[in-house]
Design a protein around this motif. Structure first.
Motif, mmCIF file in Angstrom:
data_model
loop_
_atom_site.group_PDB
_atom_site.id
_atom_site.type_symbol
_atom_site.label_atom_id
_atom_site.label_comp_id
_atom_site.label_asym_id
_atom_site.label_seq_id
_atom_site.Cartn_x
_atom_site.Cartn_y
_atom_site.Cartn_z
ATOM 1 N N ASP A 392 0.794 -1.248 0.021
ATOM 2 C CA ASP A 392 0.078 -0.202 0.045
ATOM 3 C C ASP A 392 0.840 1.258 0.153
ATOM 4 O O ASP A 392 2.047 1.283 0.256
ATOM 5 N N LEU A 393 0.287 2.409 -0.212
ATOM 6 C CA LEU A 393 1.259 3.750 -0.382
ATOM 7 C C LEU A 393 0.459 4.606 0.918
ATOM 8 O O LEU A 393 -0.783 4.944 0.903
ATOM 9 N N SER A 394 1.289 4.698 1.882
ATOM 10 C CA SER A 394 1.099 5.312 3.140
ATOM 11 C C SER A 394 1.706 6.557 3.347
ATOM 12 O O SER A 394 2.462 7.050 2.649
ATOM 13 N N PHE A 395 1.159 7.231 4.612
ATOM 14 C CA PHE A 395 2.028 8.530 4.924
ATOM 15 C C PHE A 395 3.469 8.294 5.170
ATOM 16 O O PHE A 395 4.053 9.015 4.853
ATOM 17 N N GLU A 396 3.658 7.076 5.622
ATOM 18 C CA GLU A 396 4.983 6.733 5.809
ATOM 19 C C GLU A 396 5.938 6.695 4.728
ATOM 20 O O GLU A 396 7.123 7.020 4.827
ATOM 21 N N TYR A 397 5.379 6.299 3.636
ATOM 22 C CA TYR A 397 6.102 6.209 2.143
ATOM 23 C C TYR A 397 6.875 7.924 2.012
ATOM 24 O O TYR A 397 7.819 8.143 1.642
ATOM 25 N N VAL A 398 5.600 8.650 2.234
ATOM 26 C CA VAL A 398 5.910 10.114 1.845
ATOM 27 C C VAL A 398 6.987 10.637 2.897
ATOM 28 O O VAL A 398 7.887 11.513 2.639
ATOM 29 N N ARG A 399 7.057 10.168 4.190
ATOM 30 C CA ARG A 399 7.712 10.819 5.356
ATOM 31 C C ARG A 399 9.094 10.123 4.912
ATOM 32 O O ARG A 399 10.228 10.853 4.900
ATOM 33 N N ILE A 400 9.449 9.115 4.626
ATOM 34 C CA ILE A 400 10.797 8.445 4.418
ATOM 35 C C ILE A 400 11.171 9.143 3.330
ATOM 36 O O ILE A 400 12.595 9.238 3.293
ATOM 37 N N ASN A 401 10.367 9.346 2.088
ATOM 38 C CA ASN A 401 11.189 9.949 0.893
ATOM 39 C C ASN A 401 10.954 11.437 0.866
ATOM 40 O O ASN A 401 11.679 12.178 0.108
ATOM 41 N N GLY A 402 10.375 12.089 1.696
ATOM 42 C CA GLY A 402 10.147 13.387 1.518
ATOM 43 C C GLY A 402 10.731 14.369 2.849
ATOM 44 O O GLY A 402 10.946 15.577 2.614
ATOM 45 N N CYS A 403 11.039 13.735 3.880
ATOM 46 C CA CYS A 403 11.412 14.376 4.919
ATOM 47 C C CYS A 403 12.809 13.854 5.283
ATOM 48 O O CYS A 403 12.814 13.389 6.485
ATOM 49 N N TYR A 404 13.681 14.143 4.499
ATOM 50 C CA TYR A 404 14.975 13.723 4.730
ATOM 51 C C TYR A 404 15.710 14.156 5.758
ATOM 52 O O TYR A 404 16.788 13.522 6.263
ATOM 53 N N ARG A 405 15.315 15.401 6.070
ATOM 54 C CA ARG A 405 16.419 16.011 7.193
ATOM 55 C C ARG A 405 15.582 15.603 8.687
ATOM 56 O O ARG A 405 16.077 16.075 9.747
#
Lengths: 406, 406
Positions: A392-405
């Motif tokens: 599935d595509l979750s909030f966590e995918y976006v966090r891992i790949n979008g919030c690198y800092r």
């Protein structure tokens, strides 16, 4: 064929390995892995079709068909991709160092890297790491080896099986890593397979490459085909069966079944551990006109961002499944297809002849809230089937790949 | 050509429209739109290539080339897709009702639907809605019409321009809706364009279809090609220019430029308002060997989930750009490409000859925190260029599509 619980790549006769921390990963987790065969071994491999190939991919493509391949070195934390000529030279230096430590030719060593793209390798850490690693190769090292190739993965991916060929007990074991930039094309993420079977190079290639097409190549986490994908098998013949040379032989069929099972198991583990995944998605296509049509349909559904979001939310949104089948470019008749949702214990039909039917939405929501969810599509046109795996595509995918800092 | 600020589809001579609430949308927002030309009009249109075509798509494909098209009816909240024969009959009934109310033939009416897939249309709401709507068609109704076609969009998408053809003042205006299931293939989401230009059917088709290929077809929000995509232009000739019949004429060139601008403006608005988007992404490819190569590269980068997450997090992750170019299937040489990040005021080079270069990461992070971010790739191989538009991948995208009950 039987599954060997808790066994790993070094539980195959003649294979030693280990995993150490060389200093590359900021997290201080294991980041350097070495696999060594005590006997000469044949290799087969598949590599990314991405035009931006990482240096280790380019180098291995030159060496994979050499008569003897006895070692593989893998570093994690840095992909050595888009690093130009210097990156290529670094990959060569890694194989030279391994060869020097293990008394091999550098052409007998394969190399793999995974991690951040575009950053030069820290050779001042990796070369001493290789030296250290070569001194502690062990028949108990498989577990650490499997840990040392991981990046954003949340667990190690290992499998081992045992079967009989020519009266001898043979084994195949494998390890792999995901878990983002996963949408292999004629290749895979990283997977390393060991076997003690004695088999001709031709048949090793045939069995392995065919199997890759129906296993790793049927996985998608995010639609992004990596620069570093590779899967490699080493076969050292240490189980001492008579060499398998005929694809009609019972031994070849048994070997093929085992390698298929090993690759499929690792492929599913990669999908299950996709970045941010809360569940494994399995899409089975039945009764397709051709194998290619079946695969296109399966990969289209398993790659749909919209359906993957619905899956995350336990929403039986069959419209998104039908939509993804429709744009799959497969030869299908939308007006006759049936679609089912399944988990281990239940099956709910949601589409009949291309149209949604009344179903119990609460029961469907409960079914979707499982660790493994299957979408089964019957195209009712032919005799071919295929399965693809994703998540599935979750909030966590976006966090891992979008919030690198963070 | 000049842009007419604040003008809409009904500011084109001879076009009336409106938008009303018929009772379909639970939110009670406007959900039924009618567009009417007081003069006979030629139409051109492009439609989804998805094999799961919604009923209105199938019906319009039969009617789009009829000599006269004088009305379009659009409902939002229900896509009338995957609804089988009943759905098709409902679409026909909608055109019949419009024809009856406006004294047209049903073949002179086009129909579009957008919203949830697989649910039967509530004809007991839509048919009375059509009747009501037909009574209040107005030259001031364009704004409400543009609102009534929206679903998860957060703003209306409208544009109008004025230019001169054959000494007459002509106009083109358009409206469109996004904002999820957006990855058009030879077609688009919903876009409706009105013009008072007098032009041959052949050239109307040519100008419109060519323009769609470089505008709507270059947008991706989530990689999912919808069942309902369509873009339609009506040209009623009310500006009384001499009919444009030569594609070499200055008038045709002027018309083409205007239609290109209108379509591109709407395409960019759709990308900007992609589900969950916090910014507009523009990917420009320069010096490609062929137009197809340029388009493949642009769409590959604009569709990369990984790069879209990085963009959301203001991370200048050029490796993901290079990776997406590499798997684009375009004919490119990875070792010579340059990549730049740009916003309205700044440009930062991040890749030179295929390899990352040292750049100011803080400045890049600041640049990426803009409302519009451009990625410019120079392939240094040929004379073709293309631009694609998309947006970032945010938590909000997952929430909109994954948390349907909240």
């Amino acid at each position: 064929m039987k599954i060997l619980e808790g066994k790993t790549i070094t539980d195959v006769k003649g294979f030693l390995a280990n995993g150490i921390y060389s200093g590359v990963k900021r997290s201080k987790k294991l980041d350097l892995c070495m696999i060594y065969s005590e006997y000469k071994a044949k290799a087969s491999g598949t590599f990314t079709q991405n035009k931006a190939k990482a240096a280790p991919v380019t180098l291995n493509q030159q060496n994979i068909d050499n008569e003897n391949i006895q070692a593989i070195v893998v570093n994690s934390g840095n992909a050595n991709a888009c690093t130009g000529e210097n990156g290529y030279n670094d990959a060569v230096k890694m194989t030279e160092k391994v060869a020097e430590c293990l008394n091999l030719k550098k052409e007998e060593v394969l190399v793999a890297s995974t991690g951040i793209i575009g950053v030069p390798l820290e050779m001042d850490k990796i070369l001493p790491g290789i030296e250290e690693s070569s001194k502690i190769l062990s028949a108990d090292g498989g577990e650490n080896a499997a840990k040392a190739i991981l990046t954003t993965d949340t667990f190690s991916k290992e499998i081992a099986v045992e079967f009989t060929v020519g009266g001898k007990v043979a084994r195949i074991a494998g390890m792999a890593k995901g878990s983002g930039m996963i949408h292999p094309n004629m290749a895979t993420m990283l997977a390393f397979i060991t076997t003690d079977v004695n088999i001709s190079k031709n048949l090793l290639d045939k069995a392995f490459k065919e199997s890759v097409a129906s296993t790793y190549n049927m996985v998608s986490v995010d639609g992004d085909t990596s620069t570093n994908d590779m899967s490699i098998i080493l076969a050292n013949g240490a189980c001492e069966n008579e060499e398998i040379i005929s694809e009609e032989s019972a031994d070849y069929i048994e070997f093929k079944k085992a390698i298929e099972f090993v690759n499929e198991t690792l492929a599913k583990l990669i999908a299950k551990d996709g970045e941010g995944a809360t569940k494994l998605l399995e899409v089975k296509i039945k009764e397709a006109l051709t194998l290619e049509d079946a695969r296109k349909c399966a990969k289209s559904v398993v790659s749909s961002n919209l359906f993957k979001c619905a899956l995350f939310g336990n929403d039986a949104n069959w419209g998104r499944i039908v939509c993804a089948l429709g744009y799959s470019d497969a030869n299908i008749d939308m007006d006759i297809i049936d679609v089912f949702l399944r988990n281990e214990s239940e099956s709910i039909q949601i589409v009949k002849k291309g149209v949604g039917i009344n179903f119990d939405e609460d029961a469907a929501e409960k079914l979707l809230d499982s660790k493994t969810v299957s979408v089964v599509v019957n195209l009712k046109q032919g005799a071919y089937e295929a399965t693809a795996w994703g998540c599935d595509l979750s909030f966590e995918y976006v966090r891992i790949n979008g919030c690198y800092r963070t």
